[in-house]
Motif scaffolding. Structure first.
Motif, PDB file in Angstrom:
ATOM      1  N   TYR A 137      -5.329 -33.071 -19.466  1.00 38.35           N
ATOM      2  CA  TYR A 137      -4.560 -34.100 -19.615  1.00 38.35           C
ATOM      3  C   TYR A 137      -3.246 -34.158 -18.794  1.00 38.35           C
ATOM      4  O   TYR A 137      -2.961 -35.064 -18.195  1.00 38.35           O
ATOM      5  CB  TYR A 137      -4.273 -34.448 -21.090  1.00 38.35           C
ATOM      6  CG  TYR A 137      -5.500 -35.346 -21.700  1.00 38.35           C
ATOM      7  CD1 TYR A 137      -6.191 -36.322 -21.319  1.00 38.35           C
ATOM      8  CD2 TYR A 137      -5.961 -34.700 -22.910  1.00 38.35           C
ATOM      9  CE1 TYR A 137      -6.977 -36.896 -21.701  1.00 38.35           C
ATOM     10  CE2 TYR A 137      -7.101 -35.401 -23.777  1.00 38.35           C
ATOM     11  CZ  TYR A 137      -7.594 -36.366 -23.032  1.00 38.35           C
ATOM     12  OH  TYR A 137      -8.680 -36.976 -23.678  1.00 38.35           O
TER      13      TYR A 137
ATOM     14  N   GLN B 115      -8.553 -26.211 -26.869  1.00 34.79           N
ATOM     15  CA  GLN B 115      -7.254 -26.892 -27.252  1.00 34.79           C
ATOM     16  C   GLN B 115      -6.314 -26.875 -25.707  1.00 34.79           C
ATOM     17  O   GLN B 115      -5.875 -27.638 -25.404  1.00 34.79           O
ATOM     18  CB  GLN B 115      -6.429 -26.437 -28.480  1.00 34.79           C
ATOM     19  CG  GLN B 115      -5.307 -26.926 -28.710  1.00 34.79           C
ATOM     20  CD  GLN B 115      -5.538 -28.637 -29.011  1.00 34.79           C
ATOM     21  OE1 GLN B 115      -6.735 -28.989 -29.761  1.00 34.79           O
ATOM     22  NE2 GLN B 115      -5.144 -29.659 -28.648  1.00 34.79           N
ATOM     23  N   LYS B 116      -6.141 -25.289 -25.485  1.00 40.05           N
ATOM     24  CA  LYS B 116      -5.359 -25.246 -24.389  1.00 40.05           C
ATOM     25  C   LYS B 116      -5.913 -25.910 -23.232  1.00 40.05           C
ATOM     26  O   LYS B 116      -5.052 -26.595 -22.367  1.00 40.05           O
ATOM     27  CB  LYS B 116      -5.257 -23.706 -23.910  1.00 40.05           C
ATOM     28  CG  LYS B 116      -4.260 -23.115 -22.944  1.00 40.05           C
ATOM     29  CD  LYS B 116      -4.282 -21.665 -22.990  1.00 40.05           C
ATOM     30  CE  LYS B 116      -4.116 -20.998 -21.676  1.00 40.05           C
ATOM     31  NZ  LYS B 116      -5.530 -20.837 -20.888  1.00 40.05           N
TER      32      LYS B 116
ATOM     33  N   GLN C 128      -5.280 -29.495 -23.206  1.00 38.72           N
ATOM     34  CA  GLN C 128      -3.982 -30.144 -22.947  1.00 38.72           C
ATOM     35  C   GLN C 128      -3.804 -29.924 -21.367  1.00 38.72           C
ATOM     36  O   GLN C 128      -3.153 -30.765 -20.713  1.00 38.72           O
ATOM     37  CB  GLN C 128      -3.059 -29.308 -23.662  1.00 38.72           C
ATOM     38  CG  GLN C 128      -2.927 -29.528 -25.101  1.00 38.72           C
ATOM     39  CD  GLN C 128      -2.230 -28.488 -25.862  1.00 38.72           C
ATOM     40  OE1 GLN C 128      -1.788 -27.162 -25.351  1.00 38.72           O
ATOM     41  NE2 GLN C 128      -1.827 -28.722 -26.978  1.00 38.72           N
TER      42      GLN C 128
END
Length: 658
Positions: free
Chosen positions: A653, A646-647, A650
């Motif tokens: 992006y 997840q990290k 992010q």
């Protein structure tokens, strides 16, 4: 493929099937167009299936394992079908004496071993219900399965038994663990503390042999297994499979084998069992091997030593999954490239000559098989005549490679837990790749329109749609989940697979997409990440790939695990010598090189602009079953991967939007 205008048809439309708007007509295997096969000769249950094997092989080898002395594995030690038959009855009787009743669950928490199969066959003889557990599902799932089935008894190896004892507080029904290997006395202390009985497999067997309890044999519609699907998301679902489901698969394989279209097992054949028996693919394979009286040798339990076990066992049949077969392919191809020069030229000449032979249905070559391909064949023991790949689609060039390098009959199967691994299979003599064959003779298949993804049964040149299957292999239900069952099996008995397929011009199924693993990007384009990952993983620099995107983003990002050997060579030549693999993976220069390479490679392999990753994160840590990023059949757990990275997602992006 034949050049004539009239191509051989492997499947045919079911005669008299009605026209239903929004779907194609059901198709059946052309070798049995008028009826679906349900049983092989002489067996309507998995217990009768075992008796067939005993009759064929008798004192011939059945279960083999390697004794480990001071950490070194010795030769295979064998027990015959007749010996195993006695042991099976004793274990079944011993379980009854412990208090296990017919139609009650027996947990299985172990790697594949002779004891696993003996206990499994005891379930088949005494009509207990095997329920496999595997720790790759995670502790929550084990707790869920044990409690949902109200499991009292579990067969386990000592290390897995310890896992259950540590969880005992959340497993109120568990009373007895049958341990199949040696264990240290500390385990007894744990059992006393947790109020669980430990029974040794050997003691159980001895006890069962004294005044044996008579067996209550199963009927075809009795439950043969509750196989929990790991799924790539959410809580596992218990797939209830009957004896009839498995026997239909055995019957189908034997029917095809009798017509020269499938591996025809005999007591002279040898199978290596390493794919988890907790999963339906190996369970169905094992059922057929037993029916045919084949010898089954087990691996030591470590996939890193698998090739060593294969070299010792020299199997005649090798059943695998694309992830492992891709590694064999990558290693051989990378080795050829490294050698270069005359060796590379010779290999390519041999390869092209045999590839030309494939187009004419031949897998042998009198000269090249000895000169070039013998050392490759030796990697799998040198005796493999039959290979089968299942559990996920395999790249056509890898299929060609297996036929060329091993001069073997190579089959590709496609199925799911919900149809006992019996959906489609490619047939002997068909050397074209890129498809998964026609329906097995126990099933019929139809394609249903998926308008939101623009797939319809009217598509030209090939009808496309969601693959639906009906027949003798379809599971009874999801255990205690009637709503989920109704979502998957419709009122007419069709099981909806969630996979998208097409019929090719010879009536064979081609898997092209997945209904559920689809997401939309911000501009509305549909993305099938598996397709993109499969392309990237064919590049020699890439070992594993996870592609991610969502409807709030306009582009895709990826997590890449590089191939260590190949990347370190590149690093050496590009001023990064002396660094560790982990350090090389963190280097911005490496990330940039990999990203540019993948963008170029994606375009060369027909990926559209929006299908190419715009940023990547490079990691040295492989996705494994142990770190919960792969299912036991080595499929990526997309949901887990998304949480794990997840990290990084992010950050990728954020970098793109700068």
């Amino acid at each position: 493929m034949s050049g004539s205008s009239q191509k051989h048809q492997y499947s045919v439309e079911v005669a008299g099937a009605p026209d239903i708007p929004g779907e194609g007509k059901p198709r059946r295997n052309a070798l049995s167009p008028d009826k679906l096969i349900s049983y092989p000769d002489g067996a309507t249950s998995l217990y009768e299936n075992f008796l067939c094997g005993v009759k064929k092989a008798g004192d011939g080898n059945f279960l083999g394992h390697r004794e480990i002395v001071n950490g070194v594995a010795g030769p295979y030690v064998w027990e015959s079908y007749n010996t195993v038959q006695t042991r099976v009855a004793n274990i079944g009787s011993g379980l009854r004496k412990l208090g296990l009743n017919p139609k009650e669950p027996l947990g299985f928490f172990s790697i594949n071993t002779p004891e696993y199969v003996i206990a499994l066959l005891a379930c088949y003889q005494y009509n207990f219900i095997p329920v496999p557990l595997y720790d790759t599902l995670g502790a929550d799932a084990i707790e869920y399965i044990v409690n949902q089935t109200e499991m009292k008894y579990c067969f386990a190896t000592s290390n897995k038994g310890r896992v259950l004892l540590d969880m005992k507080e959340s497993l109120p029904t568990l009373q007895t663990i049958i341990i199949s290997d040696d264990y240290d006395p500390e385990l007894n202390d744990l059992t006393n503390a947790s109020n669980v009985r430990i029974s040794k497999f050997t003691d159980l067997e001895k006890n069962g042999s004294v005044e044996p309890v008579e067996a209550e044999n199963p009927k075809p519609d009795d439950i043969a297994s509750i196989c929990y699907t790991s799924g790539t998301t959410g809580t596992p679902k218990g797939v209830v499979l009957t004896h009839k489901n498995f026997m239909a698969v055995v019957g189908s394989i034997q029917y095809l084998a009798d017509r020269g279209k499938m591996f025809n097992g005999t007591p002279n054949d040898v199978h290596i069992s390493y794919l988890p028996l907790a999963h339906v693919f190996e369970l169905a394979n094992m059922s057929y091997m037993i029916y045919a009286g084949v010898s089954v040798g087990f691996y030591q339990g470590d996939t890193l030593k698998l090739l060593d076990d294969i070299a010792e066992l020299k199997p005649t049949v090798f059943i695998s999954v694309p992830r492992l077969l891709n590694r064999v392919y990558d290693k051989v191809m990378a080795g050829v490239k490294v050698k270069g020069g005359i060796a590379q030229w010779t290999f390519n000449a041999a390869y092209n000559a045999k590839k030309d032979g494939l187009n004419h249905g031949s897998v042998d070559h009198w000269m090249w098989d000895r000169l070039v391909f013998a050392p490759i064949r030796a990697r799998l023991g040198g005796r493999v005549k039959y290979m089968l790949s299942g559990s996920a689609p395999i790249a056509p060039d890898v299929m060609d490679f297996l036929r060329i390098a091993f001069s073997a009959d190579v089959y590709e199967g496609y199925a799911q837990t919900e149809n006992a691994a019996g959906l489609t299979v490619s047939l002997g003599g068909d050397t074209a790749s890129g498809h998964v064959g026609p329906p097995q003779v126990c099933s019929e298949v139809k394609l249903v329109d998926v308008p939101e993804m623009n797939y319809t049964s009217q598509d030209k040149p090939y009808p496309r749609g969601e693959i639906c299957v009906r027949g003798h292999t379809i599971f009874r239900e999801y255990y205690k989940l009637p709503d989920k069952t109704a979502e998957t099996i419709d009122k007419d008995g069709w099981c909806h697979t969630g996979d998208i397929g097409l019929w090719d011009d010879q009536g064979r199924l081609v898997i092209i997409d997945r209904l559920k693993n689809i997401f939309k990007l911000a501009q509305g384009e549909y993305i099938a990440p598996e397709k993109i990952e499969n392309i990237y993983c064919k590049h020699e620099l890439v070992l594993q790939a996870f592609v991610h995107g969502d409807s709030l983003q306009a582009s895709l990002v990826g997590v890449i695990v590089p191939d260590e050997e190949i990347l370190m060579k590149w690093a050496e030549q590009n001023g990064l010598g002396g660094k560790s693999f982990e350090e090389v993976c963190k280097d911005p220069k490496v990330k940039n090189h990999l990203l540019q390479t993948l963008i170029k490679y994606g375009r060369a392999n027909d990926l559209k602009g929006f299908e190419c990753v715009k940023n990547i994160y490079v990691t040295h840590e492989q996705f494994t079953v142990e770190n919960d990023l792969l299912t036991p059949t080595f499929k990526l757990k997309r949901h887990q991967a998304k949480i794990r990275f997840q990290k990084e997602i992010q950050e990728m992006y954020a970098e793109i939007s700068q």
